[in-house]
Motif scaffolding. Structure first.
Motif, PDB file in Angstrom:
ATOM      1  N   ILE A 159     154.326 -42.895  19.720  1.00  0.00           N
ATOM      2  CA  ILE A 159     154.757 -44.038  19.345  1.00  0.00           C
ATOM      3  C   ILE A 159     153.745 -44.910  18.571  1.00  0.00           C
ATOM      4  N   GLY A 160     152.618 -44.747  18.485  1.00  0.00           N
ATOM      5  CA  GLY A 160     151.907 -45.740  17.389  1.00  0.00           C
ATOM      6  C   GLY A 160     151.961 -45.633  15.993  1.00  0.00           C
ATOM      7  N   ASP A 161     150.976 -46.122  15.226  1.00  0.00           N
ATOM      8  CA  ASP A 161     151.096 -46.095  13.778  1.00  0.00           C
ATOM      9  C   ASP A 161     150.443 -44.683  13.405  1.00  0.00           C
ATOM     10  N   TYR A 162     150.906 -44.260  12.209  1.00  0.00           N
ATOM     11  CA  TYR A 162     150.503 -43.046  11.544  1.00  0.00           C
ATOM     12  C   TYR A 162     149.392 -43.628  10.426  1.00  0.00           C
ATOM     13  N   TYR A 163     148.360 -42.879  10.246  1.00  0.00           N
ATOM     14  CA  TYR A 163     147.280 -43.204   9.013  1.00  0.00           C
ATOM     15  C   TYR A 163     147.595 -42.287   7.922  1.00  0.00           C
ATOM     16  N   TYR A 164     147.593 -42.946   6.843  1.00  0.00           N
ATOM     17  CA  TYR A 164     147.845 -41.935   5.400  1.00  0.00           C
ATOM     18  C   TYR A 164     146.486 -42.262   4.840  1.00  0.00           C
ATOM     19  N   SER A 165     145.883 -41.300   4.174  1.00  0.00           N
ATOM     20  CA  SER A 165     145.118 -41.688   2.871  1.00  0.00           C
ATOM     21  C   SER A 165     145.609 -42.076   1.710  1.00  0.00           C
ATOM     22  N   CYS A 166     145.084 -42.833   0.991  1.00  0.00           N
ATOM     23  CA  CYS A 166     145.229 -43.340  -0.297  1.00  0.00           C
ATOM     24  C   CYS A 166     145.112 -42.302  -1.273  1.00  0.00           C
ATOM     25  N   LEU A 167     144.301 -41.511  -1.275  1.00  0.00           N
ATOM     26  CA  LEU A 167     144.064 -40.584  -2.237  1.00  0.00           C
ATOM     27  C   LEU A 167     145.213 -39.509  -2.495  1.00  0.00           C
ATOM     28  N   THR A 168     145.195 -38.981  -3.853  1.00  0.00           N
ATOM     29  CA  THR A 168     146.051 -37.827  -3.804  1.00  0.00           C
ATOM     30  C   THR A 168     145.687 -36.712  -3.364  1.00  0.00           C
ATOM     31  N   VAL A 169     146.411 -35.471  -3.196  1.00  0.00           N
ATOM     32  CA  VAL A 169     146.046 -34.409  -2.722  1.00  0.00           C
ATOM     33  C   VAL A 169     144.599 -33.802  -3.393  1.00  0.00           C
ATOM     34  N   LEU A 170     144.549 -33.803  -4.754  1.00  0.00           N
ATOM     35  CA  LEU A 170     143.544 -33.123  -5.484  1.00  0.00           C
ATOM     36  C   LEU A 170     142.152 -34.272  -5.165  1.00  0.00           C
ATOM     37  N   GLN A 171     142.380 -35.344  -5.012  1.00  0.00           N
ATOM     38  CA  GLN A 171     141.161 -36.317  -4.714  1.00  0.00           C
ATOM     39  C   GLN A 171     140.593 -36.138  -3.448  1.00  0.00           C
ATOM     40  N   ARG A 172     141.731 -35.768  -2.569  1.00  0.00           N
ATOM     41  CA  ARG A 172     141.297 -35.497  -1.107  1.00  0.00           C
ATOM     42  C   ARG A 172     140.447 -34.273  -0.882  1.00  0.00           C
ATOM     43  N   ARG A 173     140.782 -33.269  -1.712  1.00  0.00           N
ATOM     44  CA  ARG A 173     140.266 -31.957  -1.792  1.00  0.00           C
ATOM     45  C   ARG A 173     139.003 -32.056  -2.266  1.00  0.00           C
ATOM     46  N   MET A 205     148.069 -38.811  10.188  1.00  0.00           N
ATOM     47  CA  MET A 205     147.146 -38.752  11.242  1.00  0.00           C
ATOM     48  C   MET A 205     147.580 -39.664  12.396  1.00  0.00           C
ATOM     49  N   THR A 206     147.467 -39.409  13.738  1.00  0.00           N
ATOM     50  CA  THR A 206     147.693 -40.393  14.489  1.00  0.00           C
ATOM     51  C   THR A 206     146.574 -41.327  14.765  1.00  0.00           C
ATOM     52  N   ILE A 207     146.363 -42.219  15.461  1.00  0.00           N
ATOM     53  CA  ILE A 207     145.123 -43.190  15.765  1.00  0.00           C
ATOM     54  C   ILE A 207     144.075 -42.318  16.185  1.00  0.00           C
ATOM     55  N   GLY A 208     144.281 -41.532  17.104  1.00  0.00           N
ATOM     56  CA  GLY A 208     143.349 -40.653  17.718  1.00  0.00           C
ATOM     57  C   GLY A 208     142.608 -39.746  16.568  1.00  0.00           C
ATOM     58  N   THR A 240     134.300 -46.303   1.715  1.00  0.00           N
ATOM     59  CA  THR A 240     135.263 -46.779   0.692  1.00  0.00           C
ATOM     60  C   THR A 240     136.607 -46.175   0.583  1.00  0.00           C
ATOM     61  N   MET A 241     136.779 -45.311   1.412  1.00  0.00           N
ATOM     62  CA  MET A 241     138.232 -44.537   1.530  1.00  0.00           C
ATOM     63  C   MET A 241     139.086 -45.557   2.076  1.00  0.00           C
ATOM     64  N   ARG A 242     140.489 -45.738   1.448  1.00  0.00           N
ATOM     65  CA  ARG A 242     141.307 -46.376   1.912  1.00  0.00           C
ATOM     66  C   ARG A 242     142.462 -45.729   2.506  1.00  0.00           C
ATOM     67  N   TYR A 243     142.828 -46.222   3.828  1.00  0.00           N
ATOM     68  CA  TYR A 243     144.125 -45.618   4.663  1.00  0.00           C
ATOM     69  C   TYR A 243     145.194 -46.633   4.891  1.00  0.00           C
ATOM     70  N   THR A 244     146.340 -46.184   4.699  1.00  0.00           N
ATOM     71  CA  THR A 244     147.601 -47.201   5.138  1.00  0.00           C
ATOM     72  C   THR A 244     148.162 -46.661   6.659  1.00  0.00           C
ATOM     73  N   LYS A 245     148.908 -47.734   7.187  1.00  0.00           N
ATOM     74  CA  LYS A 245     149.380 -47.588   8.266  1.00  0.00           C
ATOM     75  C   LYS A 245     150.918 -47.270   8.100  1.00  0.00           C
ATOM     76  N   ARG A 246     151.681 -46.595   8.766  1.00  0.00           N
ATOM     77  CA  ARG A 246     152.977 -46.832   8.932  1.00  0.00           C
ATOM     78  C   ARG A 246     153.455 -46.333  10.462  1.00  0.00           C
ATOM     79  N   ALA A 247     154.423 -47.297  10.771  1.00  0.00           N
ATOM     80  CA  ALA A 247     154.815 -47.403  12.197  1.00  0.00           C
ATOM     81  C   ALA A 247     155.774 -46.107  12.231  1.00  0.00           C
ATOM     82  N   THR A 248     155.717 -45.556  13.307  1.00  0.00           N
ATOM     83  CA  THR A 248     156.623 -44.637  13.839  1.00  0.00           C
ATOM     84  C   THR A 248     158.124 -45.041  14.151  1.00  0.00           C
ATOM     85  N   ALA A 249     158.952 -43.962  14.099  1.00  0.00           N
ATOM     86  CA  ALA A 249     160.293 -44.724  14.223  1.00  0.00           C
ATOM     87  C   ALA A 249     160.581 -44.488  15.535  1.00  0.00           C
ATOM     88  N   VAL A 250     159.866 -43.752  16.501  1.00  0.00           N
ATOM     89  CA  VAL A 250     160.029 -43.615  18.006  1.00  0.00           C
ATOM     90  C   VAL A 250     160.157 -44.812  18.727  1.00  0.00           C
TER      91      VAL A 250
END
Length: 214
Positions: free
Chosen positions: A51-65, A126-129, A195-205
């Motif tokens: 029920i927590g927030d999900y973390y997303y990388s702000c990079l594109t798929v190619l950048q993450r690779r 990603m979950t917070i864990g 320097t990596m940036r991550y965004t948080k999005r709340a879960t709908a549960v």
């Protein structure tokens, strides 16, 4: 002792309703809720829902690779320079005050390997864990490893003066330089990940009043 959950306002026991769990368990299932369900056969099952927030990388798929590839290459360079320095047949590498830091460095590299495997195989969502066991853990282990290699390089320089092996001066200096390069590689990982940036999005549960919280 009882506490009130911030999300529902419901008082919960400090211990889990389903029994005591270790600190690792609570860390791994942070922001999960547990619901006990019994099927028609009377078998009790525990269903966990995040029920927590999900973390997303702000990079594109190619950048993450690209970042993951860079981390792997930096780790491989670290292993190369470490083996080159620790395996050099100089008197310093047989002194306890040098072998102990080198053994600690080896342990840190193994820990880094475990962390980088988690990082490379992590999902974009990603979950917070999962976030703590990848990005946060990678910064921690890379910073500690960089400091460890720097200390080993310093100890090698100290051994140069203690042993006074003029014939091995160049070789010992090379060992120290290799260890320092290991530290630079680990420091590079730390700086890049910081320097990596991550965004948080709340879960709908939505949590329920009878949930047990991690």
């Amino acid at each position: 002792m009882r506490r009130k959950n911030k999300k529902t306002g419901v008082n919960r026991d400090t211990m889990m309703d389903h029994g005591y769990h270790s600190h690792f368990y609570h860390t791994f299932f942070e922001d999960y809720v547990e619901r006990a369900r019994t099927d028609n056969k009377g078998t009790k099952r525990v269903i966990r829902t995040y029920i927590g927030d999900y973390y997303y990388s702000c990079l594109t798929v190619l950048q993450r690779r690209g970042v993951k590839t860079a981390y792997i290459l930096l780790f491989c360079l670290t292993v190369f320079f470490y083996l080159k320095a620790a395996g050099m047949p100089v008197e310093s590498n047989f002194q306890w005050y040098v072998t102990v830091p080198e053994a600690i460095d080896l342990f840190l590299m193994l820990w880094f390997l475990k962390t980088i495997i988690y990082y490379v195989t992590a999902k974009k969502e990603m979950t917070i864990g999962e976030y703590k066991s990848t990005s946060k853990a990678l910064m921690q282990i890379s910073a500690v490893s960089a400091a460890g290699f720097g200390l080993t390089a310093a100890v090698l320089l100290v051994s140069l003066f203690r042993l006074q092996k003029t014939a091995e001066t160049g070789a010992i200096l090379l060992c120290a330089a290799d260890m320092l390069l290991c530290g630079v590689c680990m420091a590079a990982v730390f700086v890049m990940e910081k320097t990596m940036r991550y965004t948080k999005r709340a879960t709908a549960v939505k949590p329920q009043a009878d949930d047990s919280y991690m």
